[in-house]
Design an enzyme around this catalytic site. Structure first.
Site, PDB file in Angstrom:
ATOM      1  CG  HIS A  19      -5.728  -3.409   0.814  1.00  0.00           C
ATOM      2  ND1 HIS A  19      -5.274  -2.594   0.120  1.00  0.00           N
ATOM      3  CD2 HIS A  19      -6.780  -4.432  -0.064  1.00  0.00           C
ATOM      4  CE1 HIS A  19      -5.679  -2.366  -0.901  1.00  0.00           C
ATOM      5  NE2 HIS A  19      -6.544  -3.572  -1.237  1.00  0.00           N
ATOM      6  CB  CYS A  73      -3.172  -0.580   5.647  1.00  0.00           C
ATOM      7  SG  CYS A  73      -4.216  -0.188   4.133  1.00  0.00           S
ATOM      8  CB  CYS A  92      -0.814   0.001   1.243  1.00  0.00           C
ATOM      9  SG  CYS A  92      -1.815   1.585   1.586  1.00  0.00           S
ATOM     10  CD  GLU A  93      -0.189   5.439  -3.890  1.00  0.00           C
ATOM     11  OE1 GLU A  93      -1.037   6.295  -3.938  1.00  0.00           O
ATOM     12  OE2 GLU A  93       0.342   4.924  -4.937  1.00  0.00           O
ATOM     13  CG  HIS A  94      -2.729   5.627   1.012  1.00  0.00           C
ATOM     14  ND1 HIS A  94      -3.699   4.819   0.627  1.00  0.00           N
ATOM     15  CD2 HIS A  94      -2.342   6.516   0.180  1.00  0.00           C
ATOM     16  CE1 HIS A  94      -4.099   5.619  -0.487  1.00  0.00           C
ATOM     17  NE2 HIS A  94      -3.248   6.303  -0.747  1.00  0.00           N
ATOM     18  CG  HIS A  95      -1.317   2.852   5.708  1.00  0.00           C
ATOM     19  ND1 HIS A  95      -2.435   2.782   5.101  1.00  0.00           N
ATOM     20  CD2 HIS A  95      -1.236   3.976   6.748  1.00  0.00           C
ATOM     21  CE1 HIS A  95      -3.125   3.542   5.729  1.00  0.00           C
ATOM     22  NE2 HIS A  95      -2.618   4.472   6.702  1.00  0.00           N
ATOM     23  CD  GLN A 136      -7.688  -4.512  -4.710  1.00  0.00           C
ATOM     24  OE1 GLN A 136      -7.431  -4.586  -3.617  1.00  0.00           O
ATOM     25  NE2 GLN A 136      -8.878  -5.178  -5.141  1.00  0.00           N
TER      26      GLN A 136
END
Length: 203
Positions: free
Chosen positions: A163, A165, A94-97, A135
């Site tokens: 995910h 996250c 995940c590019e956020h976490h 995704q």
């Protein structure tokens, strides 16, 4: 199609990718930030291991989808029906976490004279999976790469993934999965073909 990212300087910088030593030093900073001691025995080699693991986990930035899909086959005895490769396992982040996304991809296309080697479809999923992702973007990237390079009559992609996250932090809901789909050309405009794709996945 998106460009291959090999160098990614921070805003305002012009230098290329950080060195191995810089990556290891960054890991040591994070270890200290967690409250642990990077100099204790169990963590002495952790920065080197993490840097090596990241090089492998994010190796998709160094690979070209165009090269993977470049070799095709035309001797298909006039075959024109759907080609479906289903249940392709993949691991992304995940590019956020920057925590894992674990799932399966199902990829189909309607050939127009040329077909791909089946392993090429799995390798394409891996190239895009081994990058920081959402995704939704991953689903579209796979479909668009096949559409752009192979120029089939249409492409269909479905991804079903968990995910971490969501499972490890935040709402902490283990076992929930996310479904995303992308359809191009004939698949996008033909509900019957979409339904057949979804049926074949579940069969």
């Amino acid at each position: 199609m998106d460009a291959i990212v090999k160098n990614f300087p921070a805003a305002g910088q012009t230098d290329a990718r950080p060195t191995q030593q810089e990556a290891e030093d960054a890991v040591r900073v994070l270890l200290r930030w967690t409250g642990d001691d990077p100099s204790r025995e169990g963590l002495l080699d952790t920065p080197k291991r993490v840097a090596a693991a990241y090089r492998e986990l994010f190796s998709g930035y160094e690979k070209s989808p165009e090269e993977i899909l470049g070799r095709t086959f035309e001797e298909v005895a006039g075959y024109k029906d759907m080609v479906l490769v289903r249940d392709i396992p993949f691991y992304s982040h995940c590019e956020h976490h920057m925590v894992p996304i674990i799932g399966k991809a199902h990829v189909a296309y309607l050939p127009k004279g040329r077909v791909l080697g089946l392993s090429k479809v799995a390798r394409l999923v891996e190239i895009y999976g081994r990058r920081l992702q959402t995704q939704e973007a991953l689903t579209a990237q796979i479909a668009n790469a096949i559409q752009d390079v192979l120029d089939p009559r249409g492409v269909a992609v479905m991804i079903d993934a968990e995910h971490l996250c969501m499972a490890m932090r935040g709402v902490q809901k283990q076992g929930s999965t996310t479904l995303t789909t992308t359809f191009t050309a004939e698949f996008e405009n033909n509900a019957a073909e979409q339904a057949r794709f979804l049926t074949l996945i579940r069969t």
